[in-house]
Structures are given as C-alpha cells and as structure tokens.
Design a protein around this motif. Structure first.
Motif, mmCIF file in Angstrom:
data_model
loop_
_atom_site.group_PDB
_atom_site.id
_atom_site.type_symbol
_atom_site.label_atom_id
_atom_site.label_comp_id
_atom_site.label_asym_id
_atom_site.label_seq_id
_atom_site.Cartn_x
_atom_site.Cartn_y
_atom_site.Cartn_z
ATOM 1 N N LEU A 72 0.817 -1.203 0.000
ATOM 2 C CA LEU A 72 0.000 0.000 0.000
ATOM 3 C C LEU A 72 0.853 1.257 0.000
ATOM 4 N N VAL A 73 1.981 1.197 -0.674
ATOM 5 C CA VAL A 73 2.787 2.397 -0.869
ATOM 6 C C VAL A 73 2.143 3.153 -2.028
ATOM 7 N N PRO A 74 1.896 4.451 -1.884
ATOM 8 C CA PRO A 74 1.208 5.203 -2.940
ATOM 9 C C PRO A 74 1.747 4.958 -4.348
ATOM 10 N N ASP A 76 3.045 2.417 -5.617
ATOM 11 C CA ASP A 76 2.793 1.065 -6.120
ATOM 12 C C ASP A 76 1.395 0.915 -6.708
#
Lengths: 99, 289
Positions: A72-74, A76
C-alpha cells in the motif's frame, strides 16, 4: 464463560498462518472493514481474490498483494484500465482516477 | 498589506529566521548522510540501503550495539504498556523486533488476567507492521513463522509509506517507530500521519539513535561510529557504504530537543524524551489527547 468458548472457536477458525491462499481472504476481509484504507484517498479498499490485489474504488487504483503482504505504498498503485468488473462498472476507471 | 508581503518575503528568504525545526526539516529531506541529494533521490537511496542490509540486519544490530538494542527495545515496550485487545502500529518495523515484543508483552498480560477472569478481548489484538521495504518485511514474516507467532493472526504485515499511511484516522491505540524515523524523507509528514492514525488517548513512541554531548564519551562514540562501524559493515555484510550512511544519518538527524519540538508541532501533548547510554539512543514519547 460461554462467550469465552465462542471467542476461542472463532480465533482458531480465522488463524490460517502465513501461507497464501484461501485463508487469507477471511483475514483481509476483516481487516479491510476495520482498519486498512487507501493511502491516497483514505477511502475503503476492496479485496479482489482473482488478481490478488486491493482495489480503491473511489479513485480507481489497485494495489498488489505480494507474498501475502499488501503493498500500500502510494507509488505502487496502478490505475485501473478498462476492466470489466463483476459489479458491472466497466467505464468508471477512466472517469474518476483524478488524483 | 504591501509591508506584510515584504516582511514575509524577507523571512522566507532567510532560513535562520525560521523556527529551528523548519530549517532542519529541509536539510533532513535533502541529506543522505553527509551527502546532499534531492528529495526524490533520498527515498530511492535509503531503499537501496535497506534492500542491501536486510539479510544481515538483525545480526549487525547485535554486533554494532553489543546486544544493547535488545534492552533499548524492551524499554520502549515498557513505556508503551501494551494491553490485550489493543490495535498497535509499528512503523518501519521491518524485521519485527518491536512487534514481537508487543505481542509477547500482551500475552504476558493475558496470562495473568486469565487466572482471574477469561480474557475475551484477546482475540481482537491486532498488531500491524508497516515498512516501505518488502525485503525487510519478508524477513520479518519468516521470523514470525519460525517463532510460532502466526497461529492466531495477531500480526499483519503491510508494505506502506510512513508519510502516507494506509490506516483509518483514529484507529490505533499505539504507534511505535524504532530506528526508522531517521530514514524518512519528510519527518513532519511521518509525525502528522502518526497523529492522524492514533485514537484519542493514543500513545506515540519513537526509539532512535540520537546525539551524545558528554565530553569524552562523545569523542569515543564518534571514533566508534566512523571507524569501527563501517568496517564491521564491510566484514560482516560486505557493505561498507550502507553503514557509512547509517552513522552519517545519525549526525544529520535533529537533536533531542529539536525533535521533541517537532513532535509537539504535530499536535502531541505531554511530549518528553529519555536518553539512554548518554544519548546514543533516545526514546521520545507523546500523547494524542
């Protein structure tokens, strides 16, 4: 006393360990409704078992789940192309992916 | 009106007139150790460091701190006061050290409680480990399996950015970040996110390498940092540069007081810090009231 027994049974039902597969669906389902949200829009996420990803419907972005770990890294997040979803919203992705 | 504009321009053009915190933040975001980099670069470079050190991370921690990091983490947990049923977020928690301790601590509390009455809320304990680096998380997950922590799904591993967390507002009882905030590009964003995700009454705790001021000890510590640690990194992990980055980034990080002020600026109250080993590490804490 009876409640305690029920909670024990409930726990053993959910705990499926670290492997990928069907068991994780229950865990993600519970988590999603409680705590995890899209890091960009802070809206709810939807678990998609087929593509093993979490979908942020509000902005039309999907986040992969790799090795059972949601990414949930922006940066990605992948903007959803025209995908025919089972709910039938096939032209929503282009319209509202406005970050 | 024009006068106000002129004054504002004057203030903005001279960094030293800004509050100390703000000037520090800019230099932190553009420093990779002692090297000047642009902000986008910093994140990539730090990412490379942790992908590289991941497999030796825990061993190197033991060697570099002569095992002391274990005691420091124990101290952090004792300040946290974990309880059954809590929702806890450990950021930059990669290989799991802090999360495992939270879990063990809660189990300890539950066992005591069970002698008196049945601990019904234990089933709701949720500990999230968030890290931006997947290599570190994979190692953490493996360690959790080896230690048998996967039986009841208390631990959840999430790849995420401390500056843009994927958790609901006011969802966490506790937030910890151990040896991680130093590596974040924008500290103020990480602190703001910490504040956002904590519930009212939630506790923020940060364990981080900090600044030593004691006269002779400082010189010894500097020698150890700049001469011994990178060499150890080379011998054990085959990676001198990453450990050079590590010791440099400690020096670039704001001092204890300045960092405490940043935590206050993020909205926390009852902010305080405790130095351990003369300031080699510091535990900063705050409450969201």
């Amino acid at each position: 006393m009876a409640r305690g027994v029920f909670s024990l049974l409930f726990r053993t039902g959910i705990g499926s360990g670290s492997g990928g597969g069907g068991g994780n669906g229950d865990v993600f389902g519970k988590l999603l409704s409680d705590i995890l949200v899209c890091p960009l829009s802070r809206q709810a996420l939807r678990y998609c078992p087929d593509s093993q990803s979490l979908i942020s419907d509000s902005i039309g972005v999907s986040f992969p789940i790799i090795n059972g770990i949601p990414c949930l890294v922006p940066k990605d997040g992948k903007i959803l192309e025209d995908q025919i979803k089972s709910t039938g919203n096939d032209d929503s992705a282009g319209a509202d992916s406005g970050i | 009106m024009a006068l106000q504009r002129t004054i504002r321009k004057l203030i903005n053009s001279q960094n030293y007139l800004l509050p100390r915190g703000a000037a520090f933040l800019h230099s932190h975001a553009t420093s990779f150790g002692f090297t000047e980099v642009n902000e986008e670069e910093k994140r990539k470079l730090v990412g490379n460091v942790f992908s590289s050190v991941a497999s030796n991370y825990d061993l190197m921690n033991d060697l570099m701190s002569v095992g002391l990091h274990r005691l420091w983490k124990d101290k952090l947990i004792s300040k946290l006061g974990p309880f059954p049923g809590m929702k806890h977020l450990d950021v930059a928690g990669g290989t799991g050290d802090i999360a495992f301790r939270v879990l063990e601590s809660i189990r300890g509390v539950s066992h005591k409680a069970m002698h008196d009455s049945f601990a019904e809320t234990e089933g709701q304990t949720q500990i999230f480990i968030c890290d931006i680096n997947p290599n570190m998380l994979n190692i953490g997950k493996k360690r959790a399996t080896e230690r048998g922590y996967t039986k009841n799904s208390y631990l959840h591993w999430v790849e995420g950015d401390a500056e843009a967390l994927s958790f609901e507002d006011g969802s966490m009882d506790g937030y910890t970040i151990g040896f991680g905030i130093r590596n974040v590009t924008h500290i103020e964003k990480a602190l703001a996110e910490a504040y956002r995700v904590l519930k009212q009454g939630g506790r923020f705790l940060c364990l981080e390498l900090s600044h030593v001021e004691l006269p002779i000890f400082k010189e010894l510590y500097d020698y150890y940092s700049f001469s011994i640690i990178p060499t150890m990194g080379e011998l054990v992990a085959g990676d001198k540069e990453s450990y050079q980055y590590l010791v440099e980034s400690i020096r670039q990080f704001p001092k204890q007081d300045v960092f405490a002020q940043m935590i206050v600026d993020a909205g926390f109250q009852a902010v305080e810090y405790e130095n351990l080993v003369g300031g080699v590490v510091a535990i900063h804490s705050g409450l969201k009231l």
